[in-house]
Structures are given as structure tokens and as C-alpha cells.
Design an enzyme around this catalytic site. Structure first.
Site, PDB file in Angstrom:
ATOM      1  CB  CYS A   1       2.640  -5.181 -20.398  1.00  0.00           C
ATOM      2  SG  CYS A   1       2.275  -6.979 -20.218  1.00  0.00           S
TER       3      CYS A   1
ATOM      4  CG  HIS B   1      -1.946  -1.061   1.041  1.00  0.00           C
ATOM      5  ND1 HIS B   1      -2.769  -1.242   0.249  1.00  0.00           N
ATOM      6  CD2 HIS B   1      -2.379  -2.044   2.152  1.00  0.00           C
ATOM      7  CE1 HIS B   1      -3.813  -2.324   0.714  1.00  0.00           C
ATOM      8  NE2 HIS B   1      -3.281  -2.672   1.374  1.00  0.00           N
TER       9      HIS B   1
ATOM     10  CD  GLU C   1       2.667 -13.964 -18.395  1.00  0.00           C
ATOM     11  OE1 GLU C   1       3.561 -13.346 -17.940  1.00  0.00           O
ATOM     12  OE2 GLU C   1       1.464 -14.422 -18.233  1.00  0.00           O
TER      13      GLU C   1
ATOM     14  CG  ASP D   1       5.388 -14.432 -14.895  1.00  0.00           C
ATOM     15  OD1 ASP D   1       6.330 -14.780 -13.594  1.00  0.00           O
ATOM     16  OD2 ASP D   1       4.332 -13.849 -14.864  1.00  0.00           O
TER      17      ASP D   1
END
Ligand code: PEP
Ligand code: MG
Length: 579
Positions: A515, A202, A444, A468
């Protein structure tokens, strides 16, 4: 008592929000409550304990509702970023796993409410701690936040811990909850340092949203720093200097000025296209998890959402999201992002990353186990619910669907068959969807990269997931510090594999984007352009930085440079030559 830290003492953590902050340390209370234990209570006392517990839960919920309202009122929108997290916390307070289990524990063990709650929280926490996926594991801290709040109310402690802050400070905390951050008076805060947390904690998300430097994962910074210590926070490199010598302070002041003028300069790029000096255009898109991230992304000039991670919809709950919840979430994003594309990635959890909705699978190697599309193809009902939601949202913008972790043709065909089923059902039910919705896959897994030519014939686009792909290609666990030194996006194997995927896509005439995190790191922009990618998708903050980089490059020169340089056997040499 802490000893005074010597001058210039340096620490290192994970820099999660870039920039330099200089200011005095402000230790945010890390007090842990001492929980009292009473046992062998009689029936009447137990009823009273249950009542106390349910009252404390109601009070906690009411407090969160209030914080939620305050967040929604926040005119700068920084609070809105976390409203869904607060919603999830409120929902967790209604969850059986926590509430009924605590009541059962009070009654069956004959103990007081505080002790029962502590025991139940501990077992939930242990479950989360074993989860390998960093993002999901960190959601375990949500349990701690809400447990802490209920405990404070049970024990009559005031939970709102943020005092008035009148001077520029760096907040030091063990970890920061969304409710803590919502109460932070932003104007005086210059930086954040926390003991705990990773890139998706967070604190990290919040710091990036309000663009304040932050370093997390510092282990014991709350122990070594005292209130009032002078601090330098370098959120880009992850370095902290405690009580810097005058010359170090001066050096960082200069870097800070340079950084500020760089950031200021970046805003000029908002409405400019990502085009090289000789006219080559690169499409820059954004990665999101929450709908609240979309406005910031578009403000930074992203041309759509290249990766909408949908795992968030499944978190912090016992039941599964309904088709309508999926539909509403995707519709909202698609409408905001239109006329640009919204690429919705079907959910990527599984193996031991499963949440309470699903039975726990005991896997020795979860990263190589039943995750992502593999899980979806086993639990087709869960998968189809999501696909129906995506399809229904597709008439509200330009939605594309993307499957993660595809490793071969058979898997792809099975996924497409379920998508066809979902289409057929909707057609029969008279529900609208985009008949021409584009279907893509993430590349990936090395096997997918190696047969990219075959896969390209059956999809509309590729998106290379380097996070990945590096893990599987270089055999380095994404979450294992010991092998982190092997992480190298310029490893010749990675450059070759990306290049071959791009070539296969070109040959088939389909779009190919990237990405993974490297898409948002300007030092790789030149290489990624050289490799021929059509599109890069990154977090909102990176869009302007990468755009600036693109606009400084000369495509013709990049092409001349690269052919021989990409063949260098050593990644360091490639880096040097290219840059
Ligand atoms: C990736 O693997 O590069 C990717 C973008 O997906 P995630 O980080 O969500 O696994
Ligand atoms: Mg991935």
C-alpha cells in the site's frame, strides 16, 4: 514591480496532480495583512478588545458555516471533499488554544485584539512547524487560514478573494485554503501552482479530486510570474514553463492531446477487471483518509479500501475522538465499501508528531521513536477506544484491522491482547462485533520483514508499506531532500525484502498486499506482479492507470523475465530489463 520573465524560463516543483495545463497566469491574492500593535491599554479598552475579538470569531464561524453549506450543495461533490476540513476549522475557532489564549493575552499584556491573536497564532504555528511528519506539519497551515480569517474580520477586510474569472487560467498562489478552493469557479481553472505545500497539502488533495494538473512546493513562483504570463504546467513531472517559445508550446500541446486521449481511454477500464492478457488477476484497492474519498474510489473500480489512514480523526482538536466518533467514521466507510473489504489501520502518529491532546515528547529521532503501534502500546486507553470503535463497525461491512510499524512478535502479541480485551468488554456489554474480524500488520520495518515467517503465523494478512520500508531499509529520511536521490523502489535490497515477505506469506497461506505510493505508479506494476503480491492499494486516481497497465501485461512472460532480472545488482538495470 516584477521584471518580465524571459521566454522559456523553467521551474521545477512537486507534481501532485498529473496532466498538462496551458493557460494564462492568474495570481491569487497573497496579500499579508499588516497587523497593528497597541499596548498599555486601560481596562475599559481591553474589555472592548475582547468583545471585538469574540465578535470577529463569531463572524468568521458564520462565514465558514455559509461556505460549508455551499460545499454540501455542490452537485459535483467536489466541495464535499473538504466539508470535514471546514468542520475542523469551525471547531478550531472554538478551541481554547486559540480563543482563550488570545483573550488571556489581551488581558495580561494589555494589547489590542489583532496583536494578541497574531502572537498566539505564531506560537501555535511554531509548534506545528517542528512536527516532522509532513501530513501533520501541513495541518499547521490550517491555523494560519483560520487566523487570517479572524484577523481580516477584526480589521474589516473582505476575505473572499476570488474574483470573477472569465478565461482559462492557471491559478498561482502562495498556498490555497480549503475555503479558497471551495469558491474557485472550476470551469475556468486549468491548473494550480503554489509556492508552498507537499503531496498531502490541501491544494494537492483538491487538485487530484477535481483532476486538474497541479505543482506545489515551487518556493517563489508567486514572485516570478506576473498576471497574464503564458504558462505550461506539467503536473506529472513537476515542470513549469513560463512564456514558452512557439515550438515548446506546440510540443506540449501534442503531449497534452496524448495525455487527454490516454485519460479518456482510461474510463473504459472502470468496470473491467484488473486481469492480464493471459488471465492473471490482480486485486486493486484504494488508500483513503476521509469518507468523502470513497465514492470516487469505487467509481474508479477499486475493490475495497486497502488502507484507511485514521490519523485524520485526531487532527485539529484538543480532545481525543470518542469511541462513538471512531465507530461512526468506520461504519460509514464499511457500509459504502461493502461487500468489499475495508482495512482500517490503527492510528500512526506519535513521537513529536503528537498533537495538542498529548504531552509533547522530546525525541531526538522521532522517526525511530515512540510512533504508531509503539505509542498505542504505551497509551493503551487511547488505543482501546479506537479498537472498540473498529470492532463495533465490523458488523456493518467487511472490516479488517491493521497495525502499523510492527517490529517484532512481542509488539504484535501485545496489540492483539488489547484487541482481545476490547472484544471481551464489548461482549460483556452486549455490543455486537464481528467475531472473525481479520487482523493484519503493515510490514514497514526491516526487522518485521526479516521475521515475516514468524509473524505470518500470528496474523491473517500483511500489507507492505514501502514508503516507510524504503526509509528504514535504505536509511533515508522520507522528508529529507538531500537524500531523496537515494530513494529507489527498484533497489535490489527492496526487491529482495519484498520477495521474502511474499514468500513467507505464501508459505503461511495468508494474503499479502502493498500500500505504499509505488502501488499506484504503473511503471512498477510489472515488478510488483512479478514479486507475487496479491493486492495493491493506491489513491483513487491511480486505480484506472494501474488497471490499464495490468491489462496490457502477460503474466507468463513476466514470470520468465523476472527471476534473473530481479537479481541484477543495480536498480537502473532492473528497471531497464523489466520495462
Ligand atoms: C507506508 O509506509 O508505505 C504507508 C503506506 O504508510 P504511511 O505512508 O501512512 O506511513
Ligand atoms: Mg508507513
Amino acid at each position: 514591480m516584477k521584471e518580465r520573465v524571459e521566454t522559456n524560463k523553467r521551474y521545477h516543483g512537486i507534481g501532485v496532480s498529473p496532466g498538462i495545463a496551458i493557460g494564462k497566469a492568474f495570481l491569487f491574492s497573497t496579500e499579508k495583512l499588516e497587523v497593528p500593535a497597541f499596548c498599555y491599554l486601560d481596562k475599559a479598552k481591553l474589555n472592548y478588545e475582547v468583545e471585538r475579538f469574540t465578535d470577529a470569531v463569531s463572524t468568521s464561524k458564520a462565514q465558514l458555516q455559509k461556505i460549508r453549506e455551499k460545499m454540501l450543495e455542490d452537485s459535483k461533490g467536489r466541495g464535499r471533499e473538504h466539508v470535514r476540513i471546514i468542520d475542523a476549522h469551525i471547531m478550531m475557532m472554538e478551541d481554547d488554544m486559540l480563543v482563550s489564549d488570545t483573550i488571556s493575552h489581551i488581558e495580561s499584556e494589555g494589547v489590542n485584539a489583532e496583536w494578541a491573536l497574531k502572537t498566539v497564532l505564531q506560537s501555535i504555528k511554531e509548534f506545528f512547524d517542528e512536527i516532522e511528519d509532513e501530513y501533520l506539519r501541513e495541518r499547521g497551515s490550517d491555523i494560519e487560514y483560520i487566523g487570517d480569517r479572524i484577523l481580516s474580520n477584526l480589521m474589516g477586510r473582505k476575505r473572499e478573494r476570488m474574483p470573477q474569472i472569465d478565461e482559462d487560467v492557471i491559478i498561482i498562489a502562495r498556498d490555497l485554503t480549503p475555503t479558497d478552493t471551495a469558491q474557485i469557479p472550476g470551469s475556468k481553472i486549468r491548473g494550480f501552482l503554489t509556492d508552498l505545500g507537499g503531496r498531502t497539502s490541501h491544494t494537492a488533495v483538491f487538485a487530484r479530486a477535481i483532476e486538474i494538473p497541479a505543482i506545489v512546493g515551487l518556493d517563489d513562483i508567486t514572485r516570478v510570474v506576473s498576471n497574464g504570463d503564458m504558462l505550461i504546467v506539467d503536473g506529472s513531472s513537476g515542470a513549469v514553463v513560463i512564456n514558452p517559445a512557439p515550438e515548446v508550446l506546440e510540443e506540449y500541446r501534442k503531449i497534452k492531446e496524448e495525455f487527454s486521449s490516454y485519460e479518456h481511454d482510461l474510463h473504459h477500464y472502470t468496470s473491467l477487471p484488473a486481469v492480464t492478457v493471459d488471465g492473471y488477476t490482480m486485486k486493486l484497492m484504494g488508500n483513503i483518509e476521509f469518507v468523502e474519498e470513497v465514492p470516487g474510489l469505487m467509481e474508479h473500480g477499486a475493490e475495497g479500501v486497502g488502507l484507511y489512514r485514521t490519523e485524520y480523526l485526531y487532527l485539529n482538536r484538543r480532545d481525543l475522538p470518542s469511541e462513538d466518533e471512531h465507530f461512526q467514521a468506520y461504519k460509514k466507510v464499511a457500509e459504502m465499501v461493502a461487500p468489499h473489504d475495508t482495512i482500517v489501520r490503527t492510528f500512526d502518529i506519535g513521537g513529536d508528531k503528537l498533537l495538542s491532546q498529548m504531552e509533547n515528547l522530546d525525541e531526538a529521532n522521532p522517526a525511530l521513536g515512540l510512533r504508531a503501534i509503539r505509542f498505542c502500546l504505551k497509551k493503551t486507553d487511547i488505543f482501546k477506544t479506537q479498537l472498540r470503535g473498529i470492532l463495533r463497525a465490523s458488523v456493518f461491512g467487511k472490516v479488517k484491522v491493521m497495525f502499523p510499524m510492527i517490529s517484532g512478535i512481542k509488539e504484535l502479541r501485545m496489540a492483539k491482547a488489547i484487541l482481545d480485551d476490547a472484544r471481551m468488554e464489548l461482549r460483556k456489554e452486549g455490543k455486537a462485533y464481528d467475531e472473525d474480524i481479520e487482523i493484519g500488520i503493515m510490514i514497514e520495518v526491516p526487522s518485521a520483514a526479516l521475521i515475516a515467517d514468524l509473524l505470518a503465523k500470528e496474523v491473517d494478512f500483511f500489507s507492505i508499506g514501502t514508503n516507510d520500508l524504503l526509509q528504514y531499509c535504505l536509511a533515508i529520511d522520507r522528508g529529507n531532500d538531500h537524500v531523496d536521490y537515494l530513494y529507489d523502489p527498484l533497489h535490489p535490497a527492496i526487491l529482495r525484502i519484498i520477495k521474502s515477505v511474499v514468500r513467507a506469506a505464501r508459505y503461511a497461506g495468508i494474503e499479502v498486499g502493498l500500500c505504499g505510493e509505488i502501488a499506484g505508479e504503473p511503471q512498477y506494476t510489472k515488478v510488483l506482479i512479478a514479486l507475487g503480491l496479491d493486492q495493491l492499494s493506491m489513491n483513487a486516481l491511480s486505480v484506472l492507470r494501474v488497471k490499464k497497465e495490468v491489462r496490457s501485461l502477460n503474466y507468463g512472460e513476466i514470470l520468465k523475465l523476472t527471476e534473473e532480472n530481479l537479481a541484477e545488482p543495480d536498480a537502473a538495470d532492473v528497471g531497464k530489463l523489466i520495462n
